[in-house]
Enzyme design. Structure first.
Site, PDB file in Angstrom:
ATOM      1  N   ARG A  51       0.838  -1.202   0.000  1.00 32.57           N
ATOM      2  CA  ARG A  51       0.000   0.000   0.000  1.00 32.57           C
ATOM      3  C   ARG A  51       0.870   1.248   0.000  1.00 32.57           C
ATOM      4  NH1 ARG A  51      -2.759   2.667   4.462  1.00 32.57           N
ATOM      5  NH2 ARG A  51      -4.591   3.785   3.699  1.00 32.57           N
ATOM      6  N   LYS A 103       2.058  -8.722  11.661  1.00 35.16           N
ATOM      7  CA  LYS A 103       1.550  -8.782  10.291  1.00 35.16           C
ATOM      8  C   LYS A 103       2.035 -10.058   9.608  1.00 35.16           C
ATOM      9  CE  LYS A 103       1.324  -6.071   6.003  1.00 35.16           C
ATOM     10  NZ  LYS A 103       1.555  -4.748   5.402  1.00 35.16           N
ATOM     11  N   ARG A 133      -1.967   3.126  12.554  1.00 37.17           N
ATOM     12  CA  ARG A 133      -1.086   2.248  13.323  1.00 37.17           C
ATOM     13  C   ARG A 133      -1.585   2.215  14.752  1.00 37.17           C
ATOM     14  NH1 ARG A 133       3.661   0.964  10.759  1.00 37.17           N
ATOM     15  NH2 ARG A 133       4.169   2.184   8.902  1.00 37.17           N
TER      16      ARG A 133
END
Length: 330
Positions: free
Chosen positions: A127, A192, A326
């Protein structure tokens, strides 16, 4: 599609295929197996090293890779698709090295439903133009091209729909503590494990041509550089071993299912399913928009795919592409 397509499969480089089990193979034996001279073997090994593939050579032992590699196999990938999805997938493309799987599919303009997988990407993208670390035969790099006649929901919500489908696919494989982080990340615990990049091109009559890219850490080396956030890989979480080809097929099936459902019903069927995996809802977050940072509390997502953020007692809608999110330090 009325046209008959044939899957486009690029075979593994013969040296890599011969050394895939991670064991030593002598130079003479390798030369005989490949049907080439010893000097030709040396030249091929040199080219592979220059391309970033670790191949060790020791006098008296021969050659070996840094470890075993689980190469993708097209038939096994197709074998994991449901009959309906296998029939709808016009073409499966499997390549060894590409700049990015999304870029490969962007070169087609015929409206076919295609999937592209690669063993390695040299210019993988995440992204906001971030680089996606894509070492050889370690992870999954998968893209699907799909045409929506008339989208029934904002195209930006496609990434969320695919994220839900992927979380469910990993959960079905027994991966514990799977979650989604708005707008396009897959997590295990607080780390992640994958991400989704959707690109869209407007078509005549209000349709859209989608390219949905999925990057999934399967056996990413811990020595990998260029990753600026906590991450994990699937091999540490799968309850039992699963080949990359089987995993690729399950993921491709999940993406095709999500796109088919999205085409017919929009984002609404995915909204409650997203909530079940949402790792951001109820969390303190920092919104980073260029040089500006604001703090708030995430309140889930809206029916249009926006992230709802409470800041100073007021709820605001945040849209993908405008602000990065975040989790704030606890």
């Amino acid at each position: 599609m009325s046209q008959e397509w044939v899957d486009e499969i690029e075979s593994a480089e013969p040296v890599i295929a011969a050394l895939a089990d991670g064991g030593w193979m002598s130079g003479p034996r390798l030369a005989v197996q490949l049907g080439v001279s010893r000097s030709a073997v040396s030249a091929r090994v040199a080219r592979l090293r220059a391309a970033g593939i670790d191949i060790y050579a020791v006098s008296g032992k021969g050659y070996r890779l840094a470890g075993p590699v689980d190469l993708l196999e097209a038939r096994a990938i197709r074998g994991e698709l449901s009959p309906a999805h296998s029939a709808r997938l016009d073409q499966l493309i499997l390549r060894q090295t590409v700049d990015s799987t999304n870029s490969v599919l962007a070169g087609y303009r015929d409206g076919a439903i295609r999937a592209c997988l690669a063993e390695r990407q040299t210019a993988g993208r995440g992204r906001a133009g971030r680089a996606w670390v894509s070492p050889f035969a370690a992870n999954l790099y998968l893209s699907v091209a799909y045409e929506l006649a008339v989208p029934k929901a904002p195209v930006a919500t496609v990434s969320l729909a695919v994220g839900v489908a992927m979380a469910e696919a990993l959960d079905a494989l027994g991966v514990p503590d799977v979650g989604v982080k708005w707008p396009n990340d897959l997590w295990i615990g607080q780390d992640k494990v994958g991400g989704i990049l959707t690109e869209a091109r407007a078509e005549a009559g209000g349709g859209a041509r989608l390219i949905v890219g999925l990057g999934l850490n399967v056996a990413m080396p811990r020595s990998a550089d260029g990753i600026d956030q906590p991450w994990t890989h699937l091999v540490d979480h799968l309850p039992q071993p699963c080949s990359r080809s089987v995993l690729a097929g399950r993921c491709l099936d999940a993406v095709l299912e999500a796109l088919t459902r999205f085409e017919h019903a929009g984002f609404e069927p995915f909204l409650a399913r997203w909530t079940a995996f949402d790792r951001v809802a109820g969390q303190a977050v920092d919104l980073v928009d260029g040089a500006h940072r604001r703090s708030g509390v995430a309140r889930g997502i809206g029916s249009d795919g926006s992230l709802r953020i409470e800041i100073d007692g007021r709820e605001q809608a945040v849209y993908a592409g405008d602000i990065s999110v975040r989790l704030a330090p606890s």
